[in-house]
Design a protein around this motif. Sequence first.
Motif, PDB file in Angstrom:
ATOM      1  N   ASP A 214      67.851  51.047   8.189  1.00 46.81           N
ATOM      2  CA  ASP A 214      67.047  50.919   6.953  1.00 46.81           C
ATOM      3  C   ASP A 214      67.440  51.997   5.952  1.00 46.81           C
ATOM      4  N   ALA A 215      67.608  53.249   6.438  1.00 48.80           N
ATOM      5  CA  ALA A 215      67.988  54.338   5.543  1.00 48.80           C
ATOM      6  C   ALA A 215      69.352  54.082   4.919  1.00 48.80           C
ATOM      7  N   ALA A 216      70.279  53.576   5.712  1.00 48.56           N
ATOM      8  CA  ALA A 216      71.615  53.282   5.201  1.00 48.56           C
ATOM      9  C   ALA A 216      71.559  52.170   4.162  1.00 48.56           C
ATOM     10  N   GLU A 217      70.724  51.163   4.426  1.00 49.47           N
ATOM     11  CA  GLU A 217      70.577  50.080   3.451  1.00 49.47           C
ATOM     12  C   GLU A 217      70.053  50.614   2.118  1.00 49.47           C
ATOM     13  N   ARG A 218      69.033  51.504   2.210  1.00 49.90           N
ATOM     14  CA  ARG A 218      68.471  52.082   0.984  1.00 49.90           C
ATOM     15  C   ARG A 218      69.540  52.871   0.225  1.00 49.90           C
ATOM     16  N   GLN A 219      70.342  53.645   0.947  1.00 54.22           N
ATOM     17  CA  GLN A 219      71.382  54.439   0.300  1.00 54.22           C
ATOM     18  C   GLN A 219      72.429  53.544  -0.360  1.00 54.22           C
ATOM     19  N   ARG A 220      72.835  52.437   0.333  1.00 57.26           N
ATOM     20  CA  ARG A 220      73.822  51.530  -0.244  1.00 57.26           C
ATOM     21  C   ARG A 220      73.295  50.883  -1.520  1.00 57.26           C
ATOM     22  N   LEU A 221      71.993  50.516  -1.488  1.00 54.49           N
ATOM     23  CA  LEU A 221      71.407  49.884  -2.668  1.00 54.49           C
ATOM     24  C   LEU A 221      71.340  50.879  -3.840  1.00 54.49           C
ATOM     25  N   GLU A 222      70.964  52.133  -3.556  1.00 54.37           N
ATOM     26  CA  GLU A 222      70.902  53.144  -4.614  1.00 54.37           C
ATOM     27  C   GLU A 222      72.278  53.374  -5.232  1.00 54.37           C
ATOM     28  N   VAL A 223      73.320  53.425  -4.394  1.00 48.70           N
ATOM     29  CA  VAL A 223      74.678  53.607  -4.901  1.00 48.70           C
ATOM     30  C   VAL A 223      75.084  52.416  -5.762  1.00 48.70           C
ATOM     31  N   ALA A 224      74.804  51.206  -5.268  1.00 51.83           N
ATOM     32  CA  ALA A 224      75.149  50.003  -6.026  1.00 51.83           C
ATOM     33  C   ALA A 224      74.429  49.990  -7.371  1.00 51.83           C
ATOM     34  N   HIS A 225      73.130  50.345  -7.346  1.00 50.65           N
ATOM     35  CA  HIS A 225      72.362  50.393  -8.599  1.00 50.65           C
ATOM     36  C   HIS A 225      72.953  51.425  -9.558  1.00 50.65           C
ATOM     37  N   HIS A 226      73.290  52.599  -9.032  1.00 54.57           N
ATOM     38  CA  HIS A 226      73.858  53.647  -9.879  1.00 54.57           C
ATOM     39  C   HIS A 226      75.154  53.174 -10.530  1.00 54.57           C
ATOM     40  N   GLN A 227      76.006  52.513  -9.761  1.00 53.43           N
ATOM     41  CA  GLN A 227      77.271  52.039 -10.308  1.00 53.43           C
ATOM     42  C   GLN A 227      77.047  50.990 -11.397  1.00 53.43           C
ATOM     43  N   GLU A 228      76.069  50.094 -11.175  1.00 55.46           N
ATOM     44  CA  GLU A 228      75.766  49.096 -12.198  1.00 55.46           C
ATOM     45  C   GLU A 228      75.219  49.766 -13.462  1.00 55.46           C
ATOM     46  N   ARG A 229      74.306  50.704 -13.287  1.00 57.21           N
ATOM     47  CA  ARG A 229      73.716  51.401 -14.444  1.00 57.21           C
ATOM     48  C   ARG A 229      74.763  52.212 -15.201  1.00 57.21           C
ATOM     49  N   GLU A 230      75.692  52.822 -14.453  1.00 61.23           N
ATOM     50  CA  GLU A 230      76.638  53.727 -15.078  1.00 61.23           C
ATOM     51  C   GLU A 230      77.497  53.024 -16.124  1.00 61.23           C
ATOM     52  N   VAL A 231      77.767  51.741 -15.940  1.00 64.76           N
ATOM     53  CA  VAL A 231      78.536  50.994 -16.942  1.00 64.76           C
ATOM     54  C   VAL A 231      77.814  51.014 -18.289  1.00 64.76           C
ATOM     55  N   LEU A 232      76.501  50.720 -18.266  1.00 63.06           N
ATOM     56  CA  LEU A 232      75.723  50.704 -19.507  1.00 63.06           C
ATOM     57  C   LEU A 232      75.448  52.111 -20.023  1.00 63.06           C
ATOM     58  N   VAL A 233      75.113  53.047 -19.107  1.00 60.02           N
ATOM     59  CA  VAL A 233      74.823  54.424 -19.518  1.00 60.02           C
ATOM     60  C   VAL A 233      76.057  55.058 -20.159  1.00 60.02           C
ATOM     61  N   SER A 234      77.229  54.804 -19.599  1.00 59.13           N
ATOM     62  CA  SER A 234      78.464  55.360 -20.167  1.00 59.13           C
ATOM     63  C   SER A 234      78.708  54.813 -21.565  1.00 59.13           C
ATOM     64  N   ALA A 235      78.423  53.532 -21.755  1.00 63.12           N
ATOM     65  CA  ALA A 235      78.604  52.941 -23.082  1.00 63.12           C
ATOM     66  C   ALA A 235      77.643  53.573 -24.088  1.00 63.12           C
ATOM     67  N   LEU A 236      76.389  53.780 -23.684  1.00 60.71           N
ATOM     68  CA  LEU A 236      75.422  54.437 -24.572  1.00 60.71           C
ATOM     69  C   LEU A 236      75.804  55.887 -24.826  1.00 60.71           C
ATOM     70  N   ARG A 237      76.323  56.561 -23.781  1.00 60.16           N
ATOM     71  CA  ARG A 237      76.733  57.957 -23.942  1.00 60.16           C
ATOM     72  C   ARG A 237      77.890  58.066 -24.939  1.00 60.16           C
TER      73      ARG A 237
END
Length: 550
Positions: free
Chosen positions: A191-214
């Motif tokens: 379960d902990a590993a699943e949570r970590q994988r999801l957080e990483v995936a979310h961060h990578q998805e967000r980073e595309v938009l955050v980088s564009a705004l930055r």
Amino acid sequence: MTYFEPQPAPAEVPERLTDPFAEGPPHPLARRAAEELKGFLRQGGLDLHALDAPGQGKMFGVLVVAAPDGRIGYLRGFSGMLDGRWRVDGFAPPLFDSIARDAFLPAGEAELRALGERHAELTEGAEPTALRASLAELTARHDAAMDGMRERHDANRGLRHDARQRLASREVSEEERQVALHSLAEESRADAAERQRLEVAHHQEREVLVSALRALDTERAGLEHLRAERSRQIWRRISESYVIPNARGESRTVGSLFAPEPPPGGAGDCAAPKLLAQAYRHGLRPLALAEFWWGASPLTGGRHAGAYYPACWSKCGGVLPYMLEGLSVELGSLPGAGPGPVEELRLLYEDAWLLVVDKPRGLLSLPGRHEPSRDSVLVRLQRRETKETGLQVVHALDPETSGLLLLARDPETHAALQRQFARREADRRFVAWLDGHVAGDQGVIELPLRPDREDRRRHLVDPLHGKRAVTGWRVAQRSGSRTRVSLWPHTWLPHQLRVHAAHPLGLGAPITGDRLYGGDDARLMLHAEAVTFIHPHTGERVELECHAPF
């Protein structure tokens, strides 16, 4: 030029130009000219509706002049632009060289507009708006996924808890127990590993938009820097297009008059410089100046329609002294204050540690830093006895304010008295006549103050950047259109009582004779009437009173 009809008698004409920076009412001829201009404005001589909008009023001015044939008349002027125009028939034109200005300003303004438009696009345009919307949608989707996973993990955690409880209550071998516990631990780690994988995936998805705004933020910051630098460059060129003449026939640019610092915005655009330049241009001899406010008061208060004000130091202080070179000017005069020397000091209390005097109106409390021998309370007392070298004024009074002034003879006494006033263990009472009706009978005013960057002699109400200022008040008398009040300053800031009286959020009625904040009489009706304190060395309570001369 407008000629006076009838022409003034020779005795009515000043021999020298009256001081444009002087407090007090304008010269009678200048006032006559100004009242004629006010009548013209009231009768709709110009479309001035825009000046009635909050904070949109402006200064107008008149300059009394003598024509080469000896006839007396006056010129009319206004500060800045009027109804979007620099030039209005019948008023003094601006001081800048239109040809030089037109050679660069339109292109410069177009560049600044383009930079501003691009800045707006980067702030609220389609691209940043779409990116922020996508990021908000993605964040909501991520939050929902995390909530669903969290609920599932909470359920798994409950099942593992129940399994451990059952395992503890059963009779099983140690080997079987360890195998079961290890399996449950593996599930927890999964379960902990699943949570970590999801957080990483979310961060990578967000980073595309955050980088564009930055990247947009970085471009916007660069534009802000570029726009500020180009604005400074354009203003420097604008200041070089202002040709400032003097009475000797010489001229300089406004930029050179303020060098090495850049000139303040609007330097050279006030009514007084325009009027003097117009007089020189046509061979007219300046005699008297008057400037008054017309339209709605500034949002910060301190200006009232029809009231007279001296030339400002922040802008005109760097321009007018040069323009007056070659003229005979009554610099340092106070028109309307009356001739004769200032009254002598009256000593009301004195001992080895402190003294209290009745300061007459018109006398400085302290000499200026660059004029250490100028007539003042401190200089007079120091001259009285050589031992008075350590005297310090506890709280200075304005030159126009009369009344009780407390001085200490040593630093320890001075500090002790200031602490008493700061803690409100000591008290001062002022009395004043106000021009206007005051609603209510008593109260407390709390309006924060700061210096006026446009005019260093004045102070403004500023809730954001101002210092705390508190004044207690009580009505003592009402007489016609005037109100007599007692004032207790709980704090001590420059012009506190004057601003608190005049400001609409204060008493809404300026002190009679307060030319800076609304009055136009010769005498400022403000008097320090009483002072009460505990003697720092004897512990006795000292109470002194000195009735107002008005």
